[in-house]
Design a protein around this motif. Sequence first.
Motif, PDB file in Angstrom:
ATOM      1  N   ALA A 138      -6.134  -9.100 -12.504  1.00  0.00           N
ATOM      2  CA  ALA A 138      -6.852  -7.865 -12.183  1.00  0.00           C
ATOM      3  C   ALA A 138      -8.207  -8.263 -11.617  1.00  0.00           C
ATOM      4  N   GLU A 158      -7.722  -2.081  -8.094  1.00  0.00           N
ATOM      5  CA  GLU A 158      -8.231  -0.720  -8.282  1.00  0.00           C
ATOM      6  C   GLU A 158      -8.688  -0.429  -9.704  1.00  0.00           C
ATOM      7  N   ILE A 162      -0.516  -3.010 -13.644  1.00  0.00           N
ATOM      8  CA  ILE A 162       0.400  -4.137 -13.844  1.00  0.00           C
ATOM      9  C   ILE A 162       0.648  -4.351 -15.334  1.00  0.00           C
ATOM     10  N   ALA A 174       5.136  -3.147  -5.836  1.00  0.00           N
ATOM     11  CA  ALA A 174       4.472  -4.450  -5.790  1.00  0.00           C
ATOM     12  C   ALA A 174       4.977  -5.350  -6.910  1.00  0.00           C
ATOM     13  N   THR A 212       2.459   0.520  -7.023  1.00  0.00           N
ATOM     14  CA  THR A 212       2.283  -0.536  -8.021  1.00  0.00           C
ATOM     15  C   THR A 212       3.633  -1.015  -8.537  1.00  0.00           C
ATOM     16  N   ARG A 262      -7.041  -0.059 -12.491  1.00  0.00           N
ATOM     17  CA  ARG A 262      -6.224   0.880 -13.259  1.00  0.00           C
ATOM     18  C   ARG A 262      -5.359   0.206 -14.326  1.00  0.00           C
ATOM     19  N   THR A 264       0.843  -1.183   0.000  1.00  0.00           N
ATOM     20  CA  THR A 264       0.000   0.000   0.000  1.00  0.00           C
ATOM     21  C   THR A 264       0.884   1.240   0.000  1.00  0.00           C
ATOM     22  N   ASP A 303      -1.347  -5.529  -4.897  1.00  0.00           N
ATOM     23  CA  ASP A 303      -1.264  -4.080  -5.065  1.00  0.00           C
ATOM     24  C   ASP A 303      -2.572  -3.515  -4.509  1.00  0.00           C
ATOM     25  N   CYS A 359      -1.593  -9.417  -7.829  1.00  0.00           N
ATOM     26  CA  CYS A 359      -2.998  -8.992  -7.996  1.00  0.00           C
ATOM     27  C   CYS A 359      -3.117  -7.481  -7.880  1.00  0.00           C
ATOM     28  N   GLU A 360      -4.079  -6.930  -8.621  1.00  0.00           N
ATOM     29  CA  GLU A 360      -4.457  -5.528  -8.429  1.00  0.00           C
ATOM     30  C   GLU A 360      -5.973  -5.450  -8.279  1.00  0.00           C
TER      31      GLU A 360
END
Length: 319
Positions: free
Chosen positions: A76, A42, A47, A22, A19, A44, A11, A145, A39-40
């Motif tokens: 994602a 948000e 990655i 991460a 990011t 966006r 974070t 992330d 993993c993400e």
Amino acid sequence: MAIASDLHIVTGKGGTGKTTVAAALAMSLAGTGRRVLLCEVEGRQGIAQLFDVAPLPYEERKIAVGPTGGEVYALAIDPESALLEYLQMFYRLGRAGRALDRFGIIDFATTIAPGVRDVLLTGKVYEAAKRETGDRFVYDAVVLDAPPTGRITRFLNVNSELAGLAKVGPIRRQADSIMQMMRAPSTHVHLVTVLEEMPVTETIDAIAELGVARLPVGHVVVNLIQPDLITEPTRAALAADTLDADAIGAVLDRAGLPASAAGSLIDGGLDAAHRAELQGDQRAALEHCGRPVIELDRRPDGIDLGALYEMSDQLKDLT
């Protein structure tokens, strides 16, 4: 056997490069021969941009290979797909679930209902970290992330709140299981910051909040460190205002540079000295945060796969 794969949650305040950190951490873990899921949550597609691949679907895909044979997979996670998967997994609502999506009910549930989005997102991370093949976990480590420091404690602690509402039954058991993983010794919440007052203050506050929630804080990663280009004698001369612009201009002239740039050069030196002083103040504040600190230099040429490999080597202490 451990209750789940090692979980590294990254974070940081927006703009600190969480990011990137991460991704570099995932590469570092893969560099030890491990199979890693990055993993993400948000939406966006950060990655995909970092690894220069197509936008990630709601599907785990291999995006990189470590130098010793480890692998990095990416996912994602979006709450709508996670909810559809949940409905299919536990209630066998395959077509019916997709019909609900067409009517907009999925979007309504994940947008309006308090905490539902975070419950679904953390639930998918939990599923990936717990997934087994034979007698071992599918992934040796999961890197998340995560949302920014301003809401990280609530995000990770949402299932604790859910458990308080659901006293018994499968929802309570699932919430308790997720919180057991979040508080396990194999879980680490790493905080990314830069040496500026607001991000550092937010980082220190987040460390305190995570501690109250009994969530395990890992390292503080200080990113985008500006190199100190001023020597101590020059710093002292700038502070004492003893630099001679005419003498500096003469040196510039002999070097074939415009002597008129002397004043701008001194002003630039003063700015650099002030920035280094501010960085020193924030570094001192982080020394008292009670967590180990790792520093990463700013990379003026930007971030590509080669830079991620270099950064991953600096993050070995986190693995």
